[in-house]
Design a protein around this motif. Sequence first.
Motif, PDB file in Angstrom:
ATOM      1  N   ALA A 179       0.839  -1.205   0.000  1.00  0.00           N
ATOM      2  CA  ALA A 179       0.000   0.000   0.000  1.00  0.00           C
ATOM      3  C   ALA A 179       0.871   1.252   0.000  1.00  0.00           C
ATOM      4  N   ARG A 180       1.981   1.224   0.743  1.00  0.00           N
ATOM      5  CA  ARG A 180       2.879   2.379   0.798  1.00  0.00           C
ATOM      6  C   ARG A 180       3.473   2.678  -0.578  1.00  0.00           C
ATOM      7  N   GLU A 197       1.142  -3.933 -11.348  1.00  0.00           N
ATOM      8  CA  GLU A 197       0.502  -3.873 -10.047  1.00  0.00           C
ATOM      9  C   GLU A 197       1.613  -4.061  -9.022  1.00  0.00           C
ATOM     10  N   PRO A 198       2.205  -2.974  -8.534  1.00  0.00           N
ATOM     11  CA  PRO A 198       3.350  -3.109  -7.627  1.00  0.00           C
ATOM     12  C   PRO A 198       3.051  -4.035  -6.464  1.00  0.00           C
ATOM     13  N   GLY A 237       2.638   6.251  -3.774  1.00  0.00           N
ATOM     14  CA  GLY A 237       3.516   7.143  -4.518  1.00  0.00           C
ATOM     15  C   GLY A 237       3.795   6.715  -5.944  1.00  0.00           C
ATOM     16  N   PHE A 238       3.118   5.661  -6.406  1.00  0.00           N
ATOM     17  CA  PHE A 238       3.423   5.128  -7.740  1.00  0.00           C
ATOM     18  C   PHE A 238       2.594   5.838  -8.802  1.00  0.00           C
TER      19      PHE A 238
END
Length: 256
Positions: free
Chosen positions: A59-60, A93-94, A64-65
């Motif tokens: 989520a972190r 999808e990081p 910022g992505f």
Amino acid sequence: MLWELGTAGTQSLAGEDGRAVVLAYFAERPHLEEELRRALARPGTEVTETAVPEVDWVARVREGFRAFSVGRFRVVPSWEPAAGDPGRALVVEPGRAFGTGSHESTRLCLALLEERAAAGGLGDVLDVGAGSGILSVASCLLDARCVVAVEVDDEAMPVLVRHILLNGVPARIVRGDGARAFRPRCFDTVLANISAPLLTERAAELAASVRPGGALILSGLLVEDVPAVRAAYAAMGAIDVRVDGIWAALVVRTPR
């Protein structure tokens, strides 16, 4: 040394009193602290255990992505619309597997894939240690004849599958350890964005998977690792070196 001792990741922190501070994450195991102290014993070096906060790292990262460009490609998070040419969009999808296109080693591989595609085509592609699968997706978008993504990491596998599906590309996925699962000389382009020790250790295995006239694209190594990795592949063909900051990639072209 931390990687060789099994760290899951490292982070450089602000220095204290002129000293470098590195935070290294490890899976819990007996006597870890003593093992690290012995391995890193040298004047001025201290090893201290510290608590890891409960943080949703995925989520972190997502907070910022943002979409960005890498060569001809536009790397787009799955929660944003992919504007422009769909043949240029790499939907990501990081997650926990390495590879969103932002790291220098991934950017180097994407650029080298583009060059090879423009120079005569990628042919049949093997992506060794595919991770998130971004290089496999890119190979498909660059009109490779066939793309095989091979991965052994249980955490990376669902991310790899997800990215193949998100991008709607026909890459084939194999759960396996490196190029060992394949007959020799089956691929025109072999990608291995892994690490310098693995590239050196698996040199004969990776080189054997390439057809005559094909190419190995090797990355995941620092500039300081280039001489050792280059020496491991010196007998296999002409070698070009590309650099992005402190990271490097090698292209090994095998003779016809």
